[in-house]
Design a protein around this motif. Structure first.
Motif, PDB file in Angstrom:
ATOM      1  N   SER A 358       0.830  -1.203   0.000  1.00  0.00           N
ATOM      2  CA  SER A 358       0.000   0.000   0.000  1.00  0.00           C
ATOM      3  C   SER A 358       0.866   1.254   0.000  1.00  0.00           C
ATOM      4  O   SER A 358       0.569   2.235  -0.699  1.00  0.00           O
ATOM      5  N   MET A 379      -1.777   8.180   5.341  1.00  0.00           N
ATOM      6  CA  MET A 379      -2.263   6.811   5.158  1.00  0.00           C
ATOM      7  C   MET A 379      -2.607   6.202   6.528  1.00  0.00           C
ATOM      8  O   MET A 379      -1.925   5.284   7.011  1.00  0.00           O
ATOM      9  N   THR A 382      -3.418   2.233   6.530  1.00  0.00           N
ATOM     10  CA  THR A 382      -2.195   1.470   6.276  1.00  0.00           C
ATOM     11  C   THR A 382      -1.261   1.537   7.475  1.00  0.00           C
ATOM     12  O   THR A 382      -0.657   0.525   7.865  1.00  0.00           O
ATOM     13  N   GLU A 474      -4.112   7.599   0.903  1.00  0.00           N
ATOM     14  CA  GLU A 474      -4.534   6.263   1.299  1.00  0.00           C
ATOM     15  C   GLU A 474      -4.962   5.456   0.077  1.00  0.00           C
ATOM     16  O   GLU A 474      -5.490   5.993  -0.896  1.00  0.00           O
ATOM     17  N   THR A 480      -7.410  -1.590   1.137  1.00  0.00           N
ATOM     18  CA  THR A 480      -7.526  -1.423   2.589  1.00  0.00           C
ATOM     19  C   THR A 480      -8.420  -2.481   3.244  1.00  0.00           C
ATOM     20  O   THR A 480      -8.171  -2.861   4.394  1.00  0.00           O
TER      21      THR A 480
END
Length: 667
Positions: A358, A379, A382, A474, A480
């Motif tokens: 990610s 993020m 993450t 993100e 996610t």
């Protein structure tokens, strides 16, 4: 239910065939939907099988007979018990999450359909391996995961580094597989069958039979068989010294890095040794080898992660170290602890890899942590998943890794085979190192200065890079959501320690002899999850973990200038770690280059000089010379022929009549 057993591996296989052969017809969305549905069916079917096995319904039988040679039958069959059912659930779940994640990660890749076909085929191969009831099918799955990993590591085949990495993985695994095949051949030679149940029934006979590998030095057959099988596990599960392929496998796309390192391929060797526990329990020599190799791998591979800057390679060396922990547990006869750590590790290591992916997506495929920093505010999901994975990897209570890893450390302490003290020291010290590199990654990538806005500093010959021209953000939900789904068991999967690792979950699937009572002692001392956490707060491993986290915080948050100073002061040690203890150089210069030079020597000395020079060209020259000599006698003149006849007659008469005349004259 037997039909459902077939569904588990065949659903991913069918999906792989459709995506691979008809990818252009069904398009990109069709490729990911068919494979995700196929692996999803395998997961839910595995869950149904798992529940059925918990009710006491196990199965061992043949699906069909592939070949009959004399009295030996080579069959394809399944053994569905608690060991295989647990692996089926873990493999299919992690693979399913990776499939979903791949939609986001590989969105712009031209080989989209091909990649989905490969990872679905990879899942099929691993499921066939863990469900097998005989060594033939085990070897089929074993080689199939090796083949597909070769295709996936070199997926970006235009990159020379990817081609080098997949060849390296393929060749190193062939070395291990040679030993594995020797072990299977010995089993067939001495037992006359490849069926697990029949071989295990004959294990006591193998434990007293002897074989002389070298004249005058008899070995127990059981020890030779187990060591040969473990050589195969050393290749697949990347144990020292056959570990060199695993870090380079990072050349493949991140989703396959997660799949290889978390739930497939590298766990195949651990599963195989646990499945072979009825054999390994009868050989102290083999278990001692397993224990020492695991300890070396756990500690010394973790040290390399401390100096690595590539975010994926840090996690890769972490995988090597955690596999070493599992191997130590196998050598200590703590097979349930090894399998439990395999399961918890599958969740938090997949979470770590996919979280790293990610980050790579957000920074346009940047992997150097020196060009990261300050990413937590950009993020948050993450970052949270990476933090959970780091806590679990470092074995911080009450995260999943704490329960499985502390059980392994205690099992190593209680083990009684030669080398156990060494292995215990390795895994104990590794607790500090693991916490240090895990939180070094978190602090380096997500805290501190935002280094992605300016070039990274050159370090030891590594040139700085140009700055990024965009803001990180993100990742999309297809990335996610799998992260969150993997983070949940990374927190709570360890709470099943009393059932799986210290309970009777594996009863009937794994054999532990009464005299190997280390795990049984730990089970007697277990009084629940909360009690284990409270007790863990007063043990050496916990405080080593705390020391590791504190050291990482001090070095990378409070005093970020110190790591550079330390690298300068300890330059010799750093260079050793950067060179990976010289294994790659040794393999390249001695083994690879030596093989090339040996080939050149055999070519010049054997092919050119002996075969071509002496036999082929030499025989032609000899015939030509002889023809030239004979030609001198064929002049066409009658007087020469008459002279030759007279000379021949004189020589013949002398040969036949000369000895009698001489004898008569002497008398």
């Amino acid at each position: 239910m037997q039909l459902l057993y077939l569904v588990v591996p065949l659903a991913p296989l069918a999906a792989a065939i459709v995506a691979g052969l008809f990818g252009r017809a069904i398009g990109r969305s069709g490729a990911h939907w068919v494979t995700i549905v196929g692996v999803g069916i395998a997961f839910f079917a595995s869950c149904v099988v798992f529940v059925d096995v918990l009710r006491g319904n196990t199965f061992t039988g043949s699906v069909y007979t592939w070949l009959t040679a004399g009295a030996t039958q080579f069959e394809i069959g399944f053994q569905i018990d608690r060991l295989s059912a647990l692996m089926m659930v873990v493999v299919s779940f992690v693979s399913w999450m990776v499939h979903i994640y791949t939609i986001g990660y590989m969105a712009e890749d031209p080989g989209y359909q091909r990649f989905f076909s490969y990872i679905s085929l990879f899942t099929f191969s691993m499921l066939m391996l863990v469900m097998s009831n005989n060594f033939l099918q085990l070897f089929f799955g074993w080689e199939a995961v090796g083949l597909v990993s070769y295709l996936l590591i070199g997926f970006w085949y235009t990159r020379p580094t990817a081609i080098y990495a997949n060849l390296k993985a393929f060749i190193v695994n062939r070395i291990g597989d040679f030993g594995f095949l020797l072990g299977i051949a010995l089993i067939l030679a001495y037992c006359g069958t490849l069926d697990y149940g029949e071989v295990f029934a004959q294990a006591p006979r193998l434990a007293v039979a002897a074989i002389e590998i070298f004249p005058g030095a008899p070995w127990l057959v059981i020890s030779v068989v187990c060591i040969c099988l473990f050589v195969g596990a050393m290749g697949k599960s990347a144990q020292f010294p056959l570990h060199v392929w695993l870090p380079d496998s990072m050349e493949g796309p991140t989703p396959i890095s997660a799949l290889i390192h978390a739930a497939t391929m590298v766990t195949a060797g651990i599963f195989m040794v646990a499945r072979m526990s009825p054999l390994f329990e009868l050989s102290d020599a083999a278990r001692s080898v397993v224990l020492v190799i695991g300890g070396i791998t756990a500690f010394f591979m973790a040290l390399i992660a401390i100096i690595a800057y590539d975010i994926k390679r840090v996690v890769a060396y972490s995988t090597l170290s955690q596999l070493g922990y599992m191997t130590v547990a196998l050598g200590a006869s703590a097979y349930p602890a090894a399998m439990f750590h395999l399961c918890t590790h599958a969740f938090f290591k997949a979470a770590l890899f996919l979280a790293a992916g990610s980050v790579i997506i957000a920074l346009h495929h940047e992997q150097d942590m020196r060009r990261m920093g300050g990413l937590r505010k950009y993020m948050p999901i993450t970052y949270l998943v990476m933090l959970i994975g780091a806590f679990a990897n470092a074995a911080f209570p009450p995260f999943a890794g704490f329960f499985s890893k502390d059980t392994i450390i205690d099992a190593a302490r209680l083990a009684q085979v030669p080398g156990s003290t060494f292995a215990y020291g390795c895994v104990l010290l590794c607790a500090f190192v693991t916490a240090l590199y895990s939180f070094r990654l978190v602090f380096y990538a997500f805290h501190g200065e935002e280094r992605f806005r300016h070039p990274a500093p050159a370090d030891h010959g590594t040139h700085g890079h140009e700055a990024h021209g965009h803001e990180p953000h993100e990742s999309p939900w297809v990335v996610t959501v799998p992260l969150i789904m993997l983070a949940i068991p990374s927190v709570c999967a360890g709470w099943l320690v009393g059932w799986i690792a210290l309970g009777d979950y594996f009863a009937g699937s794994i054999v532990i002899l009464p005299e190997h009572h280390g795990l049984a002692e730990l089970a007697e001392e277990y009084h629940g999850v909360v009690a284990m956490v409270v007790h863990g707060l007063f043990t050496a491993p916990f405080w080593l973990v705390v020391a590791g986290i504190a050291t990482a915080f001090y070095l990378y948050i409070l005093r970020p200038d110190l790591p550079g100073v330390a690298r300068e002061k300890f330059g010799f040690l750093v260079r050793i770690l950067e060179n990976k203890y010289g294994f790659d150089d040794f393999n390249q210069k001695v083994l690879a280059d030596g093989t090339v030079k040996l080939g050149d020597g055999l070519w010049q000395g054997g092919d050119v000089a002996v075969i071509d020079g002496a036999f082929v060209n030499g025989s032609a020259k000899a015939v030509g010379w002889f023809a030239q000599v004979v030609r001198l006698l064929q002049s066409g003149f009658i007087y020469q022929y008459a002279f030759a006849m007279i000379i021949g007659l004189v020589v013949g008469l002398t040969y036949w009549l000369g000895p009698p005349l001489v004898a008569r004259l002497l008398h």
